[in-house]
Design an enzyme around this catalytic site. Sequence first.
Site, PDB file in Angstrom:
ATOM      1  N   ARG A 124      -5.414 -82.804 -15.507  1.00 39.81           N
ATOM      2  CA  ARG A 124      -5.135 -81.764 -16.508  1.00 39.81           C
ATOM      3  C   ARG A 124      -6.351 -81.534 -17.406  1.00 39.81           C
ATOM      4  O   ARG A 124      -6.695 -80.385 -17.710  1.00 39.81           O
ATOM      5  CB  ARG A 124      -3.902 -82.148 -17.330  1.00 39.81           C
ATOM      6  N   TYR A 161      -1.459 -74.544 -11.928  1.00 38.83           N
ATOM      7  CA  TYR A 161      -1.443 -75.875 -11.303  1.00 38.83           C
ATOM      8  C   TYR A 161      -1.742 -76.985 -12.303  1.00 38.83           C
ATOM      9  O   TYR A 161      -2.242 -76.752 -13.388  1.00 38.83           O
ATOM     10  CB  TYR A 161      -2.307 -75.953 -10.058  1.00 38.83           C
ATOM     11  N   GLU A 162      -1.342 -78.206 -11.897  1.00 40.74           N
ATOM     12  CA  GLU A 162      -1.376 -79.393 -12.760  1.00 40.74           C
ATOM     13  C   GLU A 162      -0.531 -79.203 -14.029  1.00 40.74           C
ATOM     14  O   GLU A 162      -0.827 -79.758 -15.076  1.00 40.74           O
ATOM     15  CB  GLU A 162      -2.816 -79.764 -13.141  1.00 40.74           C
ATOM     16  N   GLY A 163       0.523 -78.433 -13.912  1.00 40.33           N
ATOM     17  CA  GLY A 163       1.430 -78.197 -15.033  1.00 40.33           C
ATOM     18  C   GLY A 163       1.150 -76.872 -15.685  1.00 40.33           C
ATOM     19  O   GLY A 163       0.075 -76.641 -16.234  1.00 40.33           O
TER      20      GLY A 163
END
Length: 605
Positions: free
Chosen positions: A308, A448-450
């Site tokens: 992140r 992506y990645e949250g």
Amino acid sequence: MSYAAPVNDMMFVATQLAALDEVAKLPGCDDATPETVEAILHECARFVADVVAPLNQPADNAPSTLADGVVTTSKGFRQAFRQFVEGGWQGLQHPQRFGGQGLPKLVGTPCVEMLNAANLSFALCPLLTDGAIEALLTGGSDELQERYIPRMVSGEWTGTMNLTEAQAGSDLALVRAKAVPQADGSYRISGQKIFITFGEHDMAENIVHLVLARTPGAPEGVKGISLFVVPKFLVDDDGGLGKRNDVWCSSIEHKLGIKASPTAVLLYGAGKGEVGTGEGGAAGAIGYLVGQENRGLEYMFVMMNAARFAVGMQGVALADRAYQRAVAYARDRVQSRDVGGSSAAVAIIRHPDVRRMLMTMRASTEAARALAYVAAAASDAGHRHDDAGVRAQNMAFYEFLVPIVKGWSTEMSLEVASLGVQVHGGMGFIEETGAAQYYRDARILTIYEGTTAIQANDLVGRKTARDGGRVARAAIGQVRQTETMLAGSQEFEEVLGALVEGRVALESVVDYVVERATTDVHAVFAGSVAYLRLAGIVLGGWQMARAALAARRMIDAGEGDRAFLEAKIATARFFAAHLMVQAPALAASVLHGGESVMALAEDRF
């Protein structure tokens, strides 16, 4: 147009805002002197400009391909990756005992930014490998660490993160991949994973997959998830590669952006490998447990947090690349007369609105870069400082900033890339100019990645409400200190006024979140993204104010490049006048807008 890394700004931020001199005093950071760091950054800038950046647009036009389970990456990727790992760049931040250089995160962060600015698709492979290494360092046994980490640090092998399944995107409680224990201590892994970045490729000898799966009888939900190492090729006792494991790439996605990065669908236990079936006829790839059963999400969060932060740096990187291209075009493109009066057409950089767009791009990028580097320095202190209390304080500050760095920086990059297209006018909509690629690539960063909402919910729940706003208020306290330093300066009167208004707005929202998070949860979370954006703007503006003070101090002392420092002050003043002024409006939407978000009945949509 080639990419030129902004080494001057990177060094200014590292030394003047992120306190590189203090980081260099931390245990194991003796080599991080300004002279050494500047030499590293210049060498990284040379490498990415000469080797990686030229592949960016050609690879976008000719992405990776799949045939019979084998992915062939874009032309030049394999050779560039070899040069990347031979130069030691993969191991820059990793421990020396595994072959890395052990340099602090504050040194690695600008190098990560450069690589992503040069070629985002290419940079995703080492990004995921870094995260896999971090996860193994946290949860892996000595045996797993010794077997896999040195070869990943050297770049002989790469790593992936296997979370997502068709029914389990952001909600990992729904993961259904299976892990059946075997008598020899291994597990047989079966199931399907989707959206696996560089899940199959030809750039390294082996791929080390970190896979979330459930063992028989595991509790439902996230408490029943375990983490496993599943290599593409099994590793023999002597460290050599053995049989092909039963993990197979069935397809790669066709995407809006990051086209050259192969995003794979991986099948575990499809009978495609050379390992046959396991004990009792259990099908699946051979995997090895990381840490303890049912604690997989805990270990994977280490990798996810690293990823992140790195995606936040991708946002900074893409914004800077889009800005550079827009400036170059604006200098060359002659169109229309100056509104102040002229007899001939002028370069569009003379036009006020083009200048506004360029300044917005510049100021946003510099603020996000500064906030991220300050976070990186806090991470270094959080991991390495001798005093446990100082470590805890810095780690809490870093963890508070991670969702902001990820969420705000990536949303910013999308806006900046869009402005880049706008500066180009109609030519920006044409692929050949390159501006459109940055816009397309930037679109994935907020997902992506949250997603941004996941980062915002994390900021509200775990990072603000859970501790009663303690860390958030500590950060606000640091903003107040900068206000004191600005007070009395006529030059920075506008900067001070904007910072005070922004800080008051942020303070009011932190109070609101702490007071209402349990009693009016829907209203609070309805404003979570606005809170995240507010925090990014105010804390980014805080860094710009600090930058202005540092620049003035250096000018008065006769230090540094005066033109660069004066530009830093001008950019900080623009941020205060044009971006920080958004803070009160964002606070108002959080404080008073929650009810309207949920007011319309579902069946009315």
